[in-house]
Design a protein around this motif. Sequence first.
Motif, PDB file in Angstrom:
ATOM      1  N   HIS A 164      -1.654  -5.036  -8.520  1.00 17.68           N
ATOM      2  CA  HIS A 164      -1.922  -4.782  -7.110  1.00 17.68           C
ATOM      3  C   HIS A 164      -2.951  -3.686  -6.906  1.00 17.68           C
ATOM      4  CE1 HIS A 164       1.000  -7.790  -6.232  1.00 17.68           C
ATOM      5  NE2 HIS A 164       1.763  -7.225  -7.147  1.00 17.68           N
ATOM      6  N   SER A 178      -1.180  -7.647   0.836  1.00 16.31           N
ATOM      7  CA  SER A 178      -2.492  -7.024   1.041  1.00 16.31           C
ATOM      8  C   SER A 178      -3.601  -7.906   0.466  1.00 16.31           C
ATOM      9  CB  SER A 178      -2.524  -5.602   0.486  1.00 16.31           C
ATOM     10  OG  SER A 178      -1.892  -5.519  -0.744  1.00 16.31           O
ATOM     11  N   CYS A 181      -6.212  -7.714  -4.324  1.00 12.35           N
ATOM     12  CA  CYS A 181      -5.503  -7.265  -5.531  1.00 12.35           C
ATOM     13  C   CYS A 181      -5.979  -8.062  -6.756  1.00 12.35           C
ATOM     14  CB  CYS A 181      -4.004  -7.507  -5.396  1.00 12.35           C
ATOM     15  SG  CYS A 181      -3.220  -6.684  -4.012  1.00 12.35           S
TER      16      CYS A 181
HETATM   17 ZN   LIG Z   1      -1.036  -7.492  -4.243  1.00 11.92          ZN
END
Ligand SMILES: [Zn+2]
Length: 316
Positions: A164, A178, A181
């Motif tokens: 991440h 999000s 990543c």
């Molecule tokens: Zn992630």
Amino acid sequence: MKRAVGIGVDIGGTFTKIAAVDPRGRLLALSEVPTDPQKGPKAFIVRAAEAVRSLEHALGRKGDAVGIGAAGDVDSAGGRLRFAPNLRPFEEFPLRDALSRALRRPATMHNDANSAAWGGFVIELKRGVRNMAAITMGTGIGGGLVLDGRLYEGSTGSAGEIGHMKVFPGGERCGCGSKGCLEAYAGRHAIVRAAERLLAEQPGRKSRLRALPGKLDPREIAEAASAGDALAREVWRGVGHALGLGVIDLVLLLNLDAVLIVGGVARAGALFLGEIERALRESPFRTPCGRVRVRIGRTDNLGALGAGLLSLEGRR
Ligand SMILES: [Zn+2]
């Protein structure tokens, strides 16, 4: 004196692997049970303890300690999972102490990627480096760190979430919510998505992937690439490029000796290792990027082996 034996219990969302290992990381025996998280943690402990006993029966001796590796955010001091999307019913249950009681011996518990990192440090690198990271490639991208020869888990046991780290800020959406990543470029789904996108965007381009029935998987994309398929090779170069950016960030932060890439998808390592090495060569930070060696791990079941080895640490 008889050499110690550690029992590693690697709890995944679907299967739990159980390995007996000696202090140098040699696999002595291996078995597997379904995890069945929906049946609850108590039933799991009973099943896992039974499987350990039958493994030991086959081996002809008992393990001295048992080490759990589990997929999720592990409270390694408290011996439980705090957060585990694939093992929800086990969250907050004292797995380590319950298994320790069931088997009447000491137990440890760590995150599965941290366990695999320790396994890689002992088995693949023979404890021959001081500072290393492991990147585990599967459905997700995990990671673990060994710094100054010790497993580094950070303040809450959560260190090493390499998957991440943001390699392309604002980029592809990741399963974590999000964007950008490493996992969104090098995880199993990301690899398939990259191939499907290239196929859709370039309808006139020839590729043997077009003839394959059903949903693609990374193994098929690796086979096509190995057979010379240019589109499939481009997919793996993209994976290598994203991994290279991640490795450079790790090296700039930690000045590592080695990065070990392990896990099912890492079997395609020959298709992306060159791209990682190229990224390192092109970095202006020549000393640390020239120092680090990137290797593809060759040992199966590193998570279970590493968990067993970690249970023996401090007993050596
Ligand atoms: Zn992630």
